[in-house]
Write a protein that holds these residues in place. Sequence first.
Motif, PDB file in Angstrom:
ATOM      1  N   GLU A 172       0.846  -1.187   0.000  1.00  0.00           N
ATOM      2  CA  GLU A 172       0.000   0.000   0.000  1.00  0.00           C
ATOM      3  C   GLU A 172       0.884   1.241   0.000  1.00  0.00           C
ATOM      4  N   VAL A 173       0.561   2.162  -0.890  1.00  0.00           N
ATOM      5  CA  VAL A 173       1.236   3.463  -0.890  1.00  0.00           C
ATOM      6  C   VAL A 173       0.445   4.319   0.093  1.00  0.00           C
ATOM      7  N   ILE A 174       1.063   4.637   1.204  1.00  0.00           N
ATOM      8  CA  ILE A 174       0.340   5.380   2.238  1.00  0.00           C
ATOM      9  C   ILE A 174       0.123   6.827   1.788  1.00  0.00           C
ATOM     10  N   PRO A 175      -0.988   7.436   2.218  1.00  0.00           N
ATOM     11  CA  PRO A 175      -1.311   8.799   1.767  1.00  0.00           C
ATOM     12  C   PRO A 175      -0.194   9.811   1.978  1.00  0.00           C
ATOM     13  N   GLU A 176       0.633   9.618   2.996  1.00  0.00           N
ATOM     14  CA  GLU A 176       1.751  10.538   3.228  1.00  0.00           C
ATOM     15  C   GLU A 176       2.765  10.520   2.085  1.00  0.00           C
ATOM     16  N   GLU A 177       2.762   9.474   1.273  1.00  0.00           N
ATOM     17  CA  GLU A 177       3.684   9.364   0.129  1.00  0.00           C
ATOM     18  C   GLU A 177       3.094   9.931  -1.158  1.00  0.00           C
ATOM     19  N   TRP A 178       1.787  10.148  -1.185  1.00  0.00           N
ATOM     20  CA  TRP A 178       1.109  10.503  -2.428  1.00  0.00           C
ATOM     21  C   TRP A 178       1.676  11.761  -3.075  1.00  0.00           C
ATOM     22  N   GLU A 179       1.792  12.836  -2.329  1.00  0.00           N
ATOM     23  CA  GLU A 179       2.254  14.101  -2.917  1.00  0.00           C
ATOM     24  C   GLU A 179       3.678  13.985  -3.444  1.00  0.00           C
ATOM     25  N   TYR A 180       4.525  13.267  -2.717  1.00  0.00           N
ATOM     26  CA  TYR A 180       5.895  13.063  -3.164  1.00  0.00           C
ATOM     27  C   TYR A 180       5.918  12.312  -4.495  1.00  0.00           C
ATOM     28  N   LEU A 181       5.154  11.227  -4.593  1.00  0.00           N
ATOM     29  CA  LEU A 181       5.136  10.446  -5.828  1.00  0.00           C
ATOM     30  C   LEU A 181       4.530  11.219  -6.993  1.00  0.00           C
ATOM     31  N   LEU A 182       3.513  12.023  -6.695  1.00  0.00           N
ATOM     32  CA  LEU A 182       2.936  12.874  -7.747  1.00  0.00           C
ATOM     33  C   LEU A 182       3.971  13.859  -8.268  1.00  0.00           C
ATOM     34  N   ALA A 183       4.667  14.524  -7.362  1.00  0.00           N
ATOM     35  CA  ALA A 183       5.691  15.502  -7.760  1.00  0.00           C
ATOM     36  C   ALA A 183       6.822  14.821  -8.518  1.00  0.00           C
ATOM     37  N   GLN A 184       7.210  13.643  -8.063  1.00  0.00           N
ATOM     38  CA  GLN A 184       8.278  12.902  -8.733  1.00  0.00           C
ATOM     39  C   GLN A 184       7.871  12.532 -10.158  1.00  0.00           C
ATOM     40  N   GLU A 185       6.644  12.035 -10.337  1.00  0.00           N
ATOM     41  CA  GLU A 185       6.175  11.656 -11.669  1.00  0.00           C
ATOM     42  C   GLU A 185       6.021  12.873 -12.567  1.00  0.00           C
ATOM     43  N   GLN A 186       5.477  13.949 -12.037  1.00  0.00           N
ATOM     44  CA  GLN A 186       5.284  15.157 -12.836  1.00  0.00           C
ATOM     45  C   GLN A 186       6.625  15.793 -13.188  1.00  0.00           C
ATOM     46  N   GLY A 187       7.591  15.694 -12.290  1.00  0.00           N
ATOM     47  CA  GLY A 187       8.925  16.202 -12.596  1.00  0.00           C
ATOM     48  C   GLY A 187       9.587  15.402 -13.688  1.00  0.00           C
TER      49      GLY A 187
END
Length: 166
Positions: free
Chosen positions: A145-160
């Motif tokens: 499970e990708v915990i919600p605390e990781e969501w913004e980081y992964l979004l920023a990483q993918e968008q970057g």
Amino acid sequence: MLTAIAMGAMTDPQEIRIGLEDAWTTAEWPGRAADYDVWLMAFDVALVEGHYLHEHELREHSALPETLRVYRAATEGHELGLSWTTSFERAHWFATRIGAIGGRPHRIMELDAPREWVLAHFNDGRGESEYVVDTTRMSEGGLREVIPEEWEYLLAQEQGGAARDT
């Protein structure tokens, strides 16, 4: 179409491939349109050993990376469905959109799927980089499970990464 395949009325693999792509990509929730086992049976009839569907054409598994990191937005009890995406951003969209509509919290699951588990890749119709993955082959511990605390980081990483690719 799925009933026709199950009853043996539809047997031409190429027609089944075209029908599968259409049925899968036009269903809002393929898992609600038919049971997991019914979909697996249809893909089994359509596929040739060592291949997966790319849209409605057969492709060799060897064309894929050895493993694919895929994500799935799901409510509890539905973590191992067939529908996955390589885009964390798309999984996040499903988790927040469907969770808000349905009033049930959605989780985002992550899986490193061996290429042999891939039944299909559908992207042209909805641009979701969707992979149909047979998770019945998975053993304990492969799902995270990708915990919600990781969501913004992964979004920023993918968008970057997307910004660097353009």
